[in-house]
Design a protein around this motif. Structure first.
Motif, short mmCIF file in Angstrom:
data_model
loop_
_atom_site.label_atom_id
_atom_site.label_comp_id
_atom_site.label_asym_id
_atom_site.label_seq_id
_atom_site.Cartn_x
_atom_site.Cartn_y
_atom_site.Cartn_z
N PRO A 19 -61.22 -100.38 -91.01
CA PRO A 19 -60.64 -100.52 -89.68
C PRO A 19 -60.21 -101.96 -89.42
O PRO A 19 -60.85 -102.90 -89.92
N ALA A 20 -59.14 -102.13 -88.67
CA ALA A 20 -58.62 -103.47 -88.42
C ALA A 20 -58.02 -103.54 -87.03
O ALA A 20 -57.83 -102.52 -86.36
N VAL A 21 -57.72 -104.75 -86.59
CA VAL A 21 -57.05 -104.97 -85.31
C VAL A 21 -55.55 -104.91 -85.56
O VAL A 21 -55.02 -105.65 -86.40
N GLY A 22 -54.85 -104.04 -84.86
CA GLY A 22 -53.40 -103.90 -85.05
C GLY A 22 -52.64 -104.99 -84.32
O GLY A 22 -52.03 -104.74 -83.26
N ILE A 23 -52.66 -106.20 -84.86
CA ILE A 23 -52.04 -107.34 -84.19
C ILE A 23 -50.56 -107.12 -83.93
O ILE A 23 -50.07 -107.36 -82.82
N LYS A 24 -49.84 -106.66 -84.95
CA LYS A 24 -48.39 -106.48 -84.80
C LYS A 24 -48.08 -105.47 -83.70
O LYS A 24 -47.21 -105.69 -82.85
N ARG A 25 -48.80 -104.36 -83.69
CA ARG A 25 -48.56 -103.31 -82.70
C ARG A 25 -48.93 -103.79 -81.29
O ARG A 25 -48.21 -103.53 -80.33
N LEU A 26 -50.03 -104.52 -81.17
CA LEU A 26 -50.46 -105.02 -79.87
C LEU A 26 -49.49 -106.08 -79.34
O LEU A 26 -49.23 -106.15 -78.13
N LYS A 27 -48.93 -106.89 -80.23
CA LYS A 27 -47.94 -107.87 -79.80
C LYS A 27 -46.68 -107.18 -79.29
O LYS A 27 -46.04 -107.66 -78.33
N LYS A 28 -46.31 -106.07 -79.92
CA LYS A 28 -45.15 -105.31 -79.44
C LYS A 28 -45.39 -104.78 -78.04
O LYS A 28 -44.50 -104.76 -77.19
N MET A 29 -46.64 -104.33 -77.78
CA MET A 29 -46.98 -103.88 -76.43
C MET A 29 -46.81 -105.00 -75.42
O MET A 29 -46.27 -104.81 -74.33
N LEU A 30 -47.26 -106.20 -75.80
CA LEU A 30 -47.15 -107.34 -74.88
C LEU A 30 -45.70 -107.73 -74.65
O LEU A 30 -45.33 -108.15 -73.55
N LYS A 31 -44.87 -107.61 -75.69
CA LYS A 31 -43.45 -107.91 -75.52
C LYS A 31 -42.81 -106.91 -74.55
O LYS A 31 -41.98 -107.27 -73.72
N THR A 32 -43.19 -105.65 -74.70
CA THR A 32 -42.69 -104.63 -73.77
C THR A 32 -43.10 -104.94 -72.35
O THR A 32 -42.31 -104.85 -71.41
N CYS A 33 -44.35 -105.36 -72.19
CA CYS A 33 -44.85 -105.72 -70.86
C CYS A 33 -44.11 -106.93 -70.32
O CYS A 33 -43.76 -106.99 -69.15
N ARG A 34 -43.84 -107.92 -71.18
CA ARG A 34 -43.15 -109.13 -70.73
C ARG A 34 -41.73 -108.82 -70.28
O ARG A 34 -41.25 -109.35 -69.30
N ARG A 35 -41.06 -107.92 -71.03
CA ARG A 35 -39.70 -107.53 -70.63
C ARG A 35 -39.71 -106.79 -69.30
O ARG A 35 -38.85 -106.97 -68.46
N SER A 36 -40.72 -105.92 -69.13
CA SER A 36 -40.76 -105.11 -67.90
C SER A 36 -41.14 -105.94 -66.68
O SER A 36 -40.87 -105.54 -65.55
N THR A 37 -41.79 -107.11 -66.91
CA THR A 37 -42.20 -107.94 -65.78
C THR A 37 -41.43 -109.24 -65.71
O THR A 37 -41.79 -110.14 -64.96
N SER A 38 -40.34 -109.39 -66.53
CA SER A 38 -39.56 -110.63 -66.52
C SER A 38 -38.76 -110.74 -65.23
O SER A 38 -38.45 -109.73 -64.58
#
Length: 325
Positions: A19-38
């Motif tokens: 098991p691992a931390v999905g860094i790439k996938r979680l960063k994509k979530m944050l980018k989506t959030c940043r776009r939606s709140t820009s």
């Protein structure tokens, strides 16, 4: 190389898929959030907006934190299970040890045990770094402290990997193997950044095996203010002497910590229900006994007298209760 790529390369290089931390996938979530709140194109709206998540953010509340929570739970569960099996094999004796070695196909030589222990510690620390970095990224994007608050929540749920008692045991396991095989050059190399340090008679177990992440574990009991003796780790990760723990939990040494009330709190962090799942740190006990033998012998004699006294008081009280005195 950025940490994200280094982390992915490390996880791909593991012999087994863990098991691992999905860094790439979680960063994509944050980018989506940043776009939606820009900020909106409007100058007035841009001036008033600080790009924070206000109210309930569907990305953060519904995806990011639940996903990270599941991944942290999986990583800690996997680490604890593998560390437990490895240390049980090292500490086993007699027929049990023969059975365990046979079950594991006899491939657990000294060098192999050392390498597996090193891999597990590295796995724990690199995942701790990954979790720390992704939460820092979250706070940076949202100008918030929710990431730090999530770390506190993870600690209360006992899924913070650096608080796992098995990490302390693995570090002590390294030191014990180095002591038992002083002429093993490979073992010495693995122990290069793992040490037991005494500063003003205050022992600390230190490890710096990956990146800039450093783990320092104090081995001073915060109850008796002395070096931990017969150490136990509560489920919150704090380490105390066994007798001190029994006293703090208001239980006798005969009944043990499993009989502690679930409302009993850790003397340090004040979390409830941490005593019944307390774990004896056998590898750490071995390490300390060989590192300070004179102190250990003196403390053992005092503990023996104290245990006899406490056991006697317990059985006398039981007899009085039985006779109705």
């Amino acid at each position: 190389m950025k940490f994200g790529k280094k982390y992915e390369a490390y996880m791909r290089g593991m012999e087994a898929e863990l098991p691992a931390v999905g860094i790439k996938r979680l960063k994509k979530m944050l980018k989506t959030c940043r776009r939606s709140t820009s900020p909106s194109p409007s100058p007035s709206a841009a001036a008033s907006s600080d790009r924070r998540c206000t109210g309930h953010c569907t990305v953060c509340d519904g995806s990011f934190f639940p996903s990270l929570l599941n991944e942290m739970s999986a990583v800690v569960g996997c680490f604890n299970e593998k560390a437990k099996k490895l240390l049980e094999l090292h500490l086993a004796s007699g027929f049990k040890k023969y059975t365990m070695w046979f079950t594991n196909k006899g491939g657990k030589s000294h060098g192999r045990l050392t390498q597996q222990g090193k891999d597990l510690v590295t796995y724990a620390i690199i995942n701790a770094v990954a979790m720390r970095k992704i939460l820092k990224k979250y706070d940076k994007i949202h100008y918030s402290k929710q990431g730090q608050e999530f770390k506190a929540q993870a600690q209360s749920l006992h899924i913070e990997i650096l608080q796992s008692p098995w990490l302390c045991e693995l570090m002590a396991f390294y030191m014990n193997l180095r002591r038992s095989k002083k002429n093993n050059a490979a073992a010495m190399e693995l122990f290069g950044d793992c040490s037991l340090v005494f500063d003003d008679d205050r022992p600390t177990l230190s490890c710096n095996l990956f990146d800039s992440m450093r783990v320092d574990i104090s081995l001073t009991c915060s109850i008796c203010l002395d070096t931990v003796f017969d150490p136990v780790s509560l489920s919150c990760g704090h380490i105390f002497c066994y007798l001190c723990c029994c006293s703090a939990a208001s239980v006798t040494i005969v009944d043990g910590l499993k009989s502690a009330d679930h409302k009993s709190k850790c003397p340090l962090c004040r979390q409830q229900g941490v005593f019944p799942d307390a774990m004896h740190l056998d590898e750490l006990n071995m390490l300390l006994s060989h590192s300070c033998p004179e102190y250990w012998e003196k403390r053992m004699q005092l503990e023996r007298v104290e245990r006899v006294r406490l056991a006697k008081e317990h059985w006398e009280s039981q007899c009085r209760a039985f006779l109705g005195i």
